[in-house]
Design an enzyme around this catalytic site. Structure first.
Site, short mmCIF file in Angstrom:
data_model
loop_
_atom_site.label_atom_id
_atom_site.label_comp_id
_atom_site.label_asym_id
_atom_site.label_seq_id
_atom_site.Cartn_x
_atom_site.Cartn_y
_atom_site.Cartn_z
N ASP A 73 2.17 8.04 6.66
CA ASP A 73 3.41 8.13 6.06
C ASP A 73 3.51 9.51 5.22
O ASP A 73 2.48 10.18 5.21
CB ASP A 73 3.29 6.96 4.91
N ASP A 142 -1.92 -4.30 -3.47
CA ASP A 142 -1.12 -5.28 -3.16
C ASP A 142 -1.15 -5.56 -1.74
O ASP A 142 -0.33 -6.37 -1.20
CB ASP A 142 0.33 -5.02 -3.66
N HIS A 144 -0.84 -3.65 0.80
CA HIS A 144 0.04 -2.98 1.57
C HIS A 144 -0.61 -2.03 2.75
O HIS A 144 -1.44 -1.45 2.41
CB HIS A 144 1.19 -2.01 1.00
N GLU A 149 5.23 -2.15 1.95
CA GLU A 149 5.13 -3.29 0.72
C GLU A 149 5.20 -4.80 0.95
O GLU A 149 5.55 -5.01 2.11
CB GLU A 149 6.06 -2.64 -0.29
#
Ligand code: GLP
Length: 267
Positions: A73, A142, A144, A149
């Site tokens: 990313d 979380d 991801h 997400e």
């Protein structure tokens, strides 16, 4: 999914670096004419792995001359020269210290005029190389993967992503602790892009990742925890440390320690 539990972060990185080196050396011995295609993450989790791979490269134990990399990313709107761009992170912490030719390095361009076209070209380039042999990754608190997400489709492809407030807060430690300075958008490979790889290896360490590890290992396939897509992969590893196991059931923890005891690094 194979969960390799190591005592601490250093042992986790030791195991993962050896696993990656063995994969590259094995591939190069069998197909010297074809590059090994390696997917790579940013973040603190892989730093110990990168350090070990640099040492091994300098010691002549592994070469990256025949390795092509694709990063997961990149932030939208940060130029290469920005010290928090993932381009800068990867060069500072890895590429500038190994023998990889610069033309073999692929990182999404978050400054591209047409972001959608940039993402489509990235997918096409991965396909041109015959897919990714091994994708190394981390996990957000979380759960991801890359910048996918919670609630991102588990079959998603490379595209533009909005970052959640939680992720901006977590990543603000690199931006003067100010979440407002963290870009709100990123380009990211999709969950499906990662799981299409022939092998996936995620690094999960520390107390703050314990819930993500639990949801991934015990929670089943769930779009709220995008790393859980690994459950559908037939050659996926999670390398973790004891601290990240804090939320696992005792029998889950014992099971993985037992079946992968030969992988455990002592000391
Ligand atoms: C960012 C990256 C992820 C990475 C995550 C965790 O969100 N896009 O690829 O896994 O951070 O980073 P860390 O390893 O620093 O906890």
């Amino acid at each position: 999914m194979k969960v390799i539990i190591q005592k601490d972060y250093e042992n986790m990185c030791e195991w993962a670096a050896k696993h990656i080196m063995d994969a590259i050396n094995d591939h190069n011995a069998k197909n010297p004419e074809k590059p090994f295609v390696l997917g790579l993450p940013t973040g603190s989790s892989p730093l110990g792995v990168y350090r070990r791979l640099i040492e091994a490269n300098k010691a002549g134990k592994v070469s990256f001359k025949n390795v092509v990399t694709f990063n997961m990313d990149e932030y939208v709107g940060l130029p290469h020269e920005h010290h928090e761009s993932y381009w800068a992170f990867m060069h500072d912490n890895f590429f500038d210290h190994i023998d990889i030719p610069e033309c073999n390095v692929n990182i999404l361009n978050g400054m591209a005029e047409d972001l959608e076209a940039e993402c489509a070209a990235y997918e096409a380039k991965i396909a041109h190389y015959g897919g990714i042999d091994l994708f190394l990754g981390g996990s957000g608190v979380d759960g991801h993967i890359a910048f996918n997400e919670p609630f991102t489709s588990l079959t998603s492809r490379t595209g533009v992503r909005d970052l959640t407030e939680d992720t901006k807060i977590a990543n603000s430690r690199f931006f003067n602790n100010d979440p407002e300075l963290v870009p709100s958008k990123a380009l990211s490979v999709g969950v499906g892009t990662v799981t299409d790889s022939r092998e996936v290896l995620l690094l999960i360490s520390g107390h703050n990742k314990a819930r993500a590890l639990k949801e991934c290992v015990e929670g089943g396939l769930n779009q709220m925890w995008t790393i859980s897509a690994l459950n559908m992969h037939n050659n996926a590893y999670i390398a973790c440390d004891e601290l990240a196991c804090g939320e696992l059931r005792v029998d889950t923890y014992k099971y993985f320690l037992d079946i992968y005891k030969s992988e455990r690094i002592e000391g």
